[in-house]
Scaffold this active site. Structure first.
Site, PDB file in Angstrom:
ATOM      1  N   GLU A 142       0.866  -1.179   0.000  1.00 24.51           N
ATOM      2  CA  GLU A 142       0.000   0.000   0.000  1.00 24.51           C
ATOM      3  C   GLU A 142       0.900   1.224   0.000  1.00 24.51           C
ATOM      4  O   GLU A 142       1.694   1.423   0.917  1.00 24.51           O
ATOM      5  CB  GLU A 142      -0.919   0.020   1.226  1.00 24.51           C
ATOM      6  CG  GLU A 142      -2.142  -0.839   1.090  1.00 24.51           C
ATOM      7  CD  GLU A 142      -3.077  -0.693   2.273  1.00 24.51           C
ATOM      8  OE1 GLU A 142      -2.898   0.236   3.089  1.00 24.51           O
ATOM      9  OE2 GLU A 142      -3.989  -1.530   2.401  1.00 24.51           O
ATOM     10  N   TYR A 175     -11.224  -4.018   2.666  1.00 23.73           N
ATOM     11  CA  TYR A 175     -10.358  -3.575   3.764  1.00 23.73           C
ATOM     12  C   TYR A 175     -11.256  -3.290   4.963  1.00 23.73           C
ATOM     13  O   TYR A 175     -12.010  -2.324   4.955  1.00 23.73           O
ATOM     14  CB  TYR A 175      -9.610  -2.317   3.326  1.00 23.73           C
ATOM     15  CG  TYR A 175      -8.531  -1.802   4.267  1.00 23.73           C
ATOM     16  CD1 TYR A 175      -8.754  -1.662   5.635  1.00 23.73           C
ATOM     17  CD2 TYR A 175      -7.290  -1.400   3.783  1.00 23.73           C
ATOM     18  CE1 TYR A 175      -7.781  -1.166   6.481  1.00 23.73           C
ATOM     19  CE2 TYR A 175      -6.306  -0.890   4.615  1.00 23.73           C
ATOM     20  CZ  TYR A 175      -6.553  -0.786   5.958  1.00 23.73           C
ATOM     21  OH  TYR A 175      -5.591  -0.287   6.793  1.00 23.73           O
ATOM     22  N   ASP A 185      -6.393  10.028   9.083  1.00 24.82           N
ATOM     23  CA  ASP A 185      -5.116   9.527   9.583  1.00 24.82           C
ATOM     24  C   ASP A 185      -4.757  10.115  10.934  1.00 24.82           C
ATOM     25  O   ASP A 185      -5.032  11.279  11.230  1.00 24.82           O
ATOM     26  CB  ASP A 185      -3.997   9.849   8.583  1.00 24.82           C
ATOM     27  CG  ASP A 185      -4.174   9.096   7.282  1.00 24.82           C
ATOM     28  OD1 ASP A 185      -4.393   7.878   7.347  1.00 24.82           O
ATOM     29  OD2 ASP A 185      -4.123   9.718   6.213  1.00 24.82           O
TER      30      ASP A 185
END
Length: 263
Positions: A49, A175, A60
């Site tokens: 990734e 995911y 994030d």
């Protein structure tokens, strides 16, 4: 068959789970970051990734935000991130590369131009965290038509009513984000992850990979025992951020890969 499909087919044949490693392109600088990326397959990484640095990384945590800031300060661009893929493809035509990040840099470049460049560079998949299924015509559908997998995130808040929409145009793998919140803030709880993975797998034939909160080889192994693989990002990026050498970073990655593959 895409590289991602081929990789999972290989892993099933070998009886192994997938180890997916995330690094921020250009962190801590272009040359060092590229050296790390080139070393990932030999360290046992099944899927890479590749983070696209962006100025407003809202999903994030501190570790990945700082990595993006370091990369941008060192001059990393979307074009240079594609250069990473081009460089890896000179010697490795089998390890899947997934670009992960936010839509703005792609939108600024132009979707058609970006996809053409990504295909030529050897990109296999995209994870774009700020494009929900309702925006699939924006990038997801064009990416699929170009031969690039569009990998969707499912989370603990993706209930049974929402899940079919999330899975509708997903390809490559799903995911599963193991917790609510941002990256790098807590440790994964396998007992909570296992039923959620089973719930998703009941609705799709795609592999389900778990990320967020996996910081040790032991945690990677535990997650891989209940899913099709594990993603580690912040724990690797933290080693880069604190100044570990390339060899030290790759040694840590190898430990994580061994943990995952031992599941």
């Amino acid at each position: 068959m895409s590289r991602i499909d081929a990789k999972f087919a290989q892993l099933r044949t070998e009886g192994r789970k997938a180890f997916v490693a995330y690094v921020m392109a250009g962190d801590p600088d272009y040359a060092t970051g590229l050296e790390i990326v080139k070393g990932l397959p030999a360290a046992g990484v099944d899927i890479i990734e590749l983070g696209m640095p962006f100025t407003d990384p809202m999903a994030d945590g501190n570790t990945i935000q700082l990595a993006g800031q370091r990369a941008l300060a060192a001059g990393q661009t979307l074009e240079k991130t594609l250069d990473y893929a081009r460089a890896l493809r000179e010697t490795d035509n089998t390890t899947p590369i997934v670009m992960m990040g936010y839509y703005n840099p792609i939108y600024s470049r132009g979707v058609d131009a970006f996809l053409a460049d990504a295909v030529a560079a050897g990109i296999d998949g995209l994870i774009i965290v700020d494009l929900p299924p309702e925006e699939d015509d924006e990038l997801c559908i064009p990416a699929q038509k170009a031969g690039i997998n569009f990998i969707r995130l499912a989370t603990p808040t993706t209930d049974d009513k929402r899940l079919p929409k999330v899975l509708e145009n997903t390809s490559g793998f799903v995911y599963y984000v193991s917790m609510t919140g941002i990256t790098g803030t807590a440790a994964v709880q396998t007992t909570e992850v296992a039923p959620e993975v089973a719930r998703i797998k009941a609705k799709t034939d795609l592999p389900v990979i778990v990320g967020f909160g996996i910081k040790t080889p032991e945690a990677a192994r535990a997650v891989a025992q209940v899913a099709d693989g594990a993603v580690v990002g912040s724990a690797i990026v933290d080693r880069i951020g604190r100044g570990d050498s390339v060899a030290e970073v790759l040694a840590f990655v190898a430990e994580l890969a061994q943990g995952t593959h031992a599941a």
